[in-house]
Design a protein around this motif. Structure first.
Motif, short mmCIF file in Angstrom:
data_model
loop_
_atom_site.label_atom_id
_atom_site.label_comp_id
_atom_site.label_asym_id
_atom_site.label_seq_id
_atom_site.Cartn_x
_atom_site.Cartn_y
_atom_site.Cartn_z
N ARG A 1 47.68 39.88 29.43
CA ARG A 1 47.77 40.32 27.98
C ARG A 1 46.42 39.95 27.42
N LEU A 2 45.67 38.95 27.92
CA LEU A 2 44.28 38.51 27.50
C LEU A 2 43.27 39.69 27.68
N VAL A 3 43.45 40.15 28.97
CA VAL A 3 42.45 41.49 29.09
C VAL A 3 42.68 42.51 28.53
N GLN A 4 43.98 42.76 28.09
CA GLN A 4 44.38 44.18 27.69
C GLN A 4 44.08 43.95 26.04
N ARG A 5 44.02 42.84 25.44
CA ARG A 5 43.75 42.99 24.02
C ARG A 5 42.39 43.43 23.63
N VAL A 6 41.21 43.40 24.56
CA VAL A 6 39.88 43.91 24.44
C VAL A 6 39.94 45.10 25.23
N GLY A 7 40.57 45.50 26.40
CA GLY A 7 40.34 46.43 27.22
C GLY A 7 41.38 47.54 27.40
N ALA A 8 41.98 47.63 26.77
CA ALA A 8 43.25 48.42 26.53
C ALA A 8 42.89 49.99 26.10
N GLY A 9 42.28 50.81 26.90
CA GLY A 9 42.00 52.16 26.48
C GLY A 9 40.71 52.56 25.66
N ASP B 1 34.04 40.61 30.28
CA ASP B 1 33.47 39.80 31.35
C ASP B 1 34.37 38.32 31.41
N SER B 2 34.25 37.63 30.11
CA SER B 2 34.86 36.43 29.88
C SER B 2 36.52 36.60 30.14
N ARG B 3 37.02 37.58 29.90
CA ARG B 3 38.37 37.62 29.98
C ARG B 3 38.91 38.21 31.41
N MET B 4 37.89 38.80 31.93
CA MET B 4 38.35 39.01 33.52
C MET B 4 37.89 37.82 34.30
N CYS B 5 37.21 36.85 33.95
CA CYS B 5 36.79 35.86 34.63
C CYS B 5 38.04 34.87 34.33
N MET B 6 38.57 34.79 33.28
CA MET B 6 39.98 34.01 33.29
C MET B 6 41.24 34.54 34.02
N LEU B 7 41.25 35.92 34.06
CA LEU B 7 42.29 36.51 34.88
C LEU B 7 42.10 36.35 36.48
N LEU B 8 40.77 36.30 37.10
CA LEU B 8 40.61 36.58 38.35
C LEU B 8 39.87 35.49 38.80
#
Length: 1341
Positions: free
Chosen positions: A398-406, A418-425
């Motif tokens: 959800r953290l990633v989708q808040r700024v990367g959804a479409g 980049d920061s949110r993908m760092c958190m996820l992966l």
């Protein structure tokens, strides 16, 4: 049952020593006489054929008085027990004697446990020679093992304890220096159980090697001897009876409590019992002798296991039982009103979103805090590990989708994808590593740790396919996801073809095409950190049919960069660009780049540094922690000395181009935030300090004219390093923000350079040589501490900067060489603007309309200025070391502002002059920011009109801008009034107008990040810190400058009202509760309303229309001027929602709220949700400080205050649920900050503060229960609060109780027993350590 005794007081000798009383001396001397009297009575009574009871009465008379009838010995009598047992074993081993002993025990003439201890020590070694005695002693153990009644404090009690200890050798066996009454009983029971187990082993021919005993076998009988047959049969049956006795006594709840005390306080001792049980398990398979007693052994094992897992289990038929026994993950769907089942994990979403806030800088890495939070939530939610891992991954998705959804995300200088993908992966997998390692340790200790947790992780990842909307990759990550899918498809293809195995990765998968999603990236991240293996590629549906392509161009593009580099290709422009855009596939490539960056040619160093700081740093998620550590190490290149000091600068000259490349790449917002997520900000600061000291001491070359982004000079490197350093902490700190509480600390501790160094030095002391994951490949931390005193020039600037914040320059500065440097700078600026010369006066200060100043501007010749400044020096720029320039900049700024205030300089020239100064010396931005921020807060300068003539005008856009802000705030139910009157020209304080005008001149490209972001954040802080319209004006001006930043500027401006008014804060928090909980009633609207995590935080935030109250709260709570107000409002909202809950549920049927119906379970669910959202908001707003305020001020004040009293069952139910809500709020908020375990990392918060808070609140509860404090709240609320809070401590956080005073635990336990909460009282006392053992034993009486 206790008997009164006659006592003779001790006598005081003249020398001060205590003389034993006559009674004590007589007791020691009269034992033979007592034995003679007792045995005479026994012999005579037996001869007469008296019943044992009559004989016991006669024996008791021997102990009541001596021959003169004046010495009362009292009961139970320790000497009498010794006399009876010593004669019974075995000189008078008769049935009558056994019956007499049993009568004495039953009537408490002797203490039963003392008798059992004496019998055990004598009978067990002779159990084969005396099988009848052993049989009878087993029967007495079965009957009287639980007969540990209270004995009056005094000599008799000490004598009994000493006798038990001496008979069983407890002090020696268990290494207890001083044994009390309760400890003697606990150890007696434990010793008896282990002794009987050993006897049973030996009698079945399976001696426990380390505890084999010397046994008296007795006389040998022939096979034809009837007595011998009887004895042999009795010995065999005794072994069975011993196990039967063990099973019987171990099934008793009191005995299990005593064993639990040993388990808690003496784990090594308890482990010896477990060793015996494991020995039995191994022998059961290899021998048939235990077949007949398998059922007894299984029950014994079960009873011992129950004693280990003995936890507080409240009665399920009352409301407390519902609250504590029914976890939120176990509720049926019909009860999932409010936020639903996922609502109990909202804290993870708030924590992750708060980690994306650039104003947040906490000690330690984020994954360390996340690990603690995951463990805490798993415990308090009573969830399985699969449910826990699933909640964690869903929050990250959800953290990633808040700024990367479409759609395109909000554009601006804030952490992005980049920061949110760092958190996820990266951060999430690293947080799982210690959890699986802990499970591995549990498995090695005999549990099923790593298997169950690893299987839970695998099952969780497989279940993520149920959420396709969350797995859709952002547009910029699509290619990376497709590569992960191709890698899996290639692996499966090779394996099926027989050319691969589960331990090998495919070497060439670029010839395939496949469609991937975020799940493929998550799986790759888990495989890279050995959380799962490559068998994941074979999960059903994981690999979709892939297309094989033979396109050579595609293969070349995807394979060439890193393969060519490892094959020795030179780092040319095209290869360098490709490597910067593609993350490194493994650590081997990183190590080669690191060597090149330090030892290669100048071009290779620059190229290798840029590659390391490129995609490998921002998107090399599988190895990102290693890249971060390498990059940080590059900031401290090898020196000739052990550590660079102020005079040692030559060692850096050969690394100038490498350092310039690294520092310029690290200046971007996302990169700095990634460093923050890994907790290396303090290390970066420590590495930058010697760079600033060294390059700030060197003058620029004679040909230097102005800052050029592509030119490497000492000014450029110093500016990069210096501005990077000041961005890591709040260097400009206005006076108004240094708020101090009555506790002697700041309301919200700001990050300062001192605090960064303290964090770093503490990290070095506690974690030297520790790595995140792999100690073999991860770079170790430096082993020395860093202090600012080691860098004298940086230290001088630091103190000057603080002085500039604290006081005006005229009150601090005296004439010194920096004035001459200031004159040089001013004349350079004016010459470039074709203006007259500038003079910084060294004489008396002048009073202006703007305040007091020491600077003037004139058109006269340089002869009017300081005579030491020559004509020739004015014709060239001041090429001085950076530290000298920085020291002079405040005087330059003072002169410029004063010149404008006198009307000798136009606003345009003032802005141009500031920009020329920044172009010539970029590091001056820091001093400009500090000076203007301080002057804004002082309020001594006149305001200027932003009318478009002298200063830029926001024009009509100001009102449009304000209406946009009001619309955004109204979307989250926050309503503000018009703040700027129509028809009036907007005004700003002169320093704020100058600072705002300067920022407008900056470019919006990435190359300007390192200067623009320094002054931009300060401008935002100053504008929001001034009166509310100031932010409107600055925001409207910036929207004219950067239209593509419009949404970002609107979002920043929405924070301003929360800094000045408390009403919007309360409205926002109320909106958070409403969005999370939704409507409580069971109408149709409640079924369709968006609530829970999505209602609070949102699912996609691409513009301000998508803003949700939780997200706005997370990004504004750091600006609240009075965080204490948050504690009061959150507590009030929790109470309101709990009361509202009862009212609405009562409308559906009052009888259902009588603690058994569906409405009650739903009410409990929502009470818990209300508390968890309140605790989550409280912790993100103020963490440990606000939790302390909650404990020490908010809750006690509420409990002591008078509340509106209602009547009837609805009001009583409301009070009760509010009491539970208070307890949950306090417990959750404490657990979220410090965790529930005993070992709390200091980086997560001071563990001493948690202990002090818990102790103080339990002391408060104890004083109320004693009647020393009179409450104002309803008694039902108070009782509900105490039962729930204590129950939560005992059930979920027993480690918190260990620091509480024993006297406090005794008082609370007594009060709980008055309320008939016996189990809770005992469970609380059990957690008090060794000192509480006697209190626990006494509670059984």
């Amino acid at each position: 049952m206790a008997y009164a005794t006659n006592t003779i007081p001790n006598l005081q000798l003249p020398n001060g020593k205590m003389m034993l009383s006559t009674r004590e001396e007589t007791m020691e001397l009269s034992v033979p006489d007592l034995e003679r009297k007792v045995m005479t009575v026994v012999t005579a009574s037996e001869a007469r054929g008296d019943p044992p009871f009559v004989c016991a009465v006669e024996v008791s008379r021997c102990c009541v008085s001596d021959e003169n009838g004046d010495l009362g010995l009292g009961f139970p009598n320790a000497d009498l027990a010794s006399v009876l047992v010593s004669n019974l074993c075995f000189s008078h081993n008769t049935p009558f004697m056994w019956k007499l002993l049993e009568q004495a025990m039953a009537n408490r003439l002797v203490y039963p446990l003392q008798v059992l201890a004496l019998l055990t020590s004598r009978v067990v070694p002779n159990r084969r020679a005396q099988p009848e005695a052993y049989r009878l002693s087993l029967e007495l153990i079965r009957r009287y093992c639980l007969s540990f009644s209270l004995v009056e404090t005094g000599p008799r009690k000490k004598t009994i304890v000493k006798s038990i200890d001496g008979a069983m050798l407890l002090s020696h066996t268990y290494q207890v220096e001083e044994i009390d009454f309760g400890t003697s009983i606990v150890l007696f029971v434990f010793s008896t159980i282990t002794t009987l187990i050993d006897c049973a082993f030996e009698d079945y021919g399976l001696p426990f090697a380390s505890h084999s005993r010397v046994v008296n076998e007795g006389p040998k009988y022939s096979d034809l001897d009837t007595r011998g047959k009887h004895s042999n049969h009795l010995r065999e049956s005794n072994a069975f009876m011993a196990l039967e006795t063990l099973e019987n006594i171990s099934s008793q709840k009191k005995i299990q409590h005593l064993l639990h005390l040993v388990y808690l306080n003496m784990p090594a001792t308890f482990n010896k019992l477990l060793q015996r049980l494991r020995f039995i398990e191994t022998q059961k398979l290899s021998t048939n002798s235990l077949a007949a007693v398998n059922h007894l052994l299984e029950k014994l094992f079960s009873n011992v296991q129950k004693s280990i897992n003995l936890t507080y289990l409240p009665n399920k038929h009352n409301i407390l039982g519902y609250l504590l026994n029914t976890g939120p993950m176990n509720l049926p769907p019909s009860l999932l009103i409010g936020a639903g089942r996922s609502g109990c994990w909202i804290t993870i979403d708030i924590f992750m979103e708060n980690s994306m806030e650039r104003k947040t800088c906490c000690p330690g890495a984020v994954f360390e805090k996340l690990t603690e939070l995951i463990t805490t939530l798993q415990i308090i939610n009573q969830a399985s590990w699969q449910e826990t891992f699933q909640a964690l991954w869903l929050s990250a998705l959800r953290l990633v989708q808040r700024v990367g959804a479409g759609r395109e995300p909000m554009i601006g200088p804030l952490p992005h994808l980049d920061s949110r993908m760092c958190m996820l992966l990266a951060i999430v997998p690293l947080s799982i590593v210690p959890l699986l390692k802990e499970g591995s340790n549990t498995s090695n200790a005999g549990g099923n740790g790593i298997l169950s947790r690893k299987q839970s992780l695998v099952a969780c990842l497989q279940s993520l396919r149920q959420f396709p909307s969350l797995l859709s990759p952002p547009l910029t990550v699509v290619d990376v996801a497709n590569d992960a899918a191709k890698k899996a498809a290639s692996f499966v293809r090779d394996y099926k073809a027989g050319s691969g195995n589960l331990g090998m990765m495919p070497s060439n998968y670029s010839s395939m095409k496949a469609v991937g999603n975020l799940l493929h990236l998550v799986v790759e991240a888990c495989i890279a950190r050995d959380l799962i293996d490559t068998s994941a590629y074979f999960w059903p549906g994981y690999v979709l049919p892939a297309v094989v392509t033979k396109d050579p161009d595609l293969m070349l593009i995807q394979e060439a960069p890193w393969l060519s580099f490892m094959q020795g290709a030179p780092l040319t422009g095209s290869l360098q660009s490709a490597l910067m855009a593609t993350p490194s596939p493994s650590i081997i490539e990183l190590e080669k780049l690191n060597i090149l960056a330090l030892t290669g040619t100048e071009e290779e160093r620059t190229a290798a540094s840029k590659i390391l700081c490129g995609a490998s740093l921002t998107r090399g998620w599988n190895i990102q922690e290693h890249v971060v550590r390498i990059v940080v190490k590059l900031l401290s290149p090898p020196q000739t000395s052990d550590y660079p000091i102020s005079g040692d600068t030559s060692g850096y000259l050969c690394h100038m181009h490498m350092l310039s490349a690294v520092l310029s790449c690290l200046a971007h917002v996302d990169v700095i935030h990634i460093l923050t997520l890994y907790g290396v900000v303090s290390e970066v600061a420590a590495a930058l300090m010697p760079l600033c000291e060294a390059f700030g001491s060197m003058p620029p070359p004679p040909t230097y004219q102005s800052s050029n982004e592509d030119e490497v000079t000492v000014y450029s490197i110093f500016s990069f390093a210096f501005l990077f350093l000041v961005r890591l902490y709040k260097f400009y700190g206005p006076v108004q923000e240094q708020l101090v509480t009555s506790r002697g600390g700041p309301v919200r501790p700001e990050t300062t350079l001192d605090r960064l160094l303290l964090m770093r030095n503490n990290h070095v002391c506690t974690d030297t040589g520790r790595c995140v994951n792999d100690t073999k490949t991860f770079h170790e931390l430096p082993s020395h501490s860093v202090y600012i005193d080691s860098f004298p020039k940086l230290r001088n600037w630091y103190f000057q900067n603080q002085a500039c914040v604290a006081s005006v320059i005229s009150g601090l500065c005296k004439p010194k060489p920096s004035h001459q440097v200031a004159n040089l700078i001013l004349n350079m600026i004016c010459r470039k603007m074709n203006k007259g010369e500038v003079v910084v006066s060294d004489s008396t200060s002048m009073s202006t309309g703007a305040g007091t100043s020491t600077s003037t501007m004139t058109s006269s010749s340089m002869s009017e200025s300081s005579g030491s400044v020559s004509e020739e020096s004015c014709q060239r720029p001041p090429l001085l070391p950076a530290w000298e320039m920085l020291e002079a900049v405040p005087f330059v700024l003072e002169a410029l502002l004063s010149a404008y205030a006198y009307g000798r300089l136009s606003s345009r020239d003032l802005t141009t002059g500031l920009r020329l100064l920044v172009d010539f010396f970029p590091a001056s931005v820091a001093t400009i920011t500090t000076y203007f921020s301080a002057e804004i807060t002082r309020g001594i300068w006149k305001s200027v009109q932003m009318n478009g003539m002298e200063w830029p005008s926001p024009a009509e856009g100001l009102y449009t801008f304000e209406s946009e802000i009001k619309e955004v705030l109204s979307h989250v139910r926050v309503y503000i009034q018009n703040s700027y009157p129509r028809g009036m020209a907007p005004t700003l304080p002169l320093p704020l107008a100058a600072l705002g005008s300067l920022t407008i001149t900056f470019k919006l490209d990435k190359k300007s990040d390192y200067t623009r972001d320094v002054v931009g954040e300060a401008l935002e802080n100053c504008a929001t810190g001034c009166s509310w319209p100031s932010m409107l004006i600055i925001g409207a001006l910036w929207t004219q400058k950067a239209r593509r930043w419009y949404d970002f500027i609107i979002f920043v401006a929405t924070r301003a009202p929360f800094m000045h008014m408390k009403e919007p804060i309360e409205q926002l928090m109320r909106s958070c509760f409403k969005a999370f909980l939704g409507p409580i009633s069971g109408g149709g609207s409640s079924l369709t309303s968006v609530r829970g995590i999505i209602g609070l935080m949102g699912q996609s935030v691409t513009n301000n229309s998508d803003l949700h109250p939780g997200l706005l709260f997370v990004r504004t709570c750091h600006t609240f001027q009075d965080p204490h107000f948050c504690s009061e409002v959150i507590f009030k909202l929790v109470m309101e929602w709990s009361g509202k809950l009862t009212d609405e549920q009562a409308c559906g049927g009052l009888t259902l709220l009588k603690f058994r119906g569906v409405s009650l379970a739903a009410a409990i669910c929502i009470v818990r949700q209300v508390a968890i959202i309140g605790a989550s908001l409280l912790c993100v707003a103020g963490r440990a400080l606000l939790v302390q305020v909650l404990f020490e001020e908010t809750v006690p004040t509420s409990l002591l205050s008078q509340h509106e009293k209602g009547s009837g069952q609805v009001q009583s139910s409301s009070n009760m649920l509010q009491g539970y809500a208070i307890s949950y709020l306090m417990f959750f908020s404490t657990a979220f900050v410090w965790g529930t375990g005993a070992k709390t990392d200091a980086k997560l918060g001071s563990p001493q503060r948690r202990a002090r808070m818990i102790c103080n609140h339990l002391d408060f509860i104890a004083r109320v229960m004693e009647g020393r404090i009179v409450l104002g709240c309803d008694p039902s609320m108070w009782k509900a609060h105490v039962l729930c809070f204590v129950g939560l401590l005992v059930r979920f956080a027993p480690a918190w109780v260990t620091s509480v005073k024993l006297d406090t635990l005794r008082k609370i336990s007594s009060g709980l027993r008055i309320w008939d909460e016996f189990d809770l009282a005992i469970s609380l006392l059990e957690l008090g350590g060794m000192g509480a053992i006697e209190a626990v034993v006494e509670s059984f009486f």
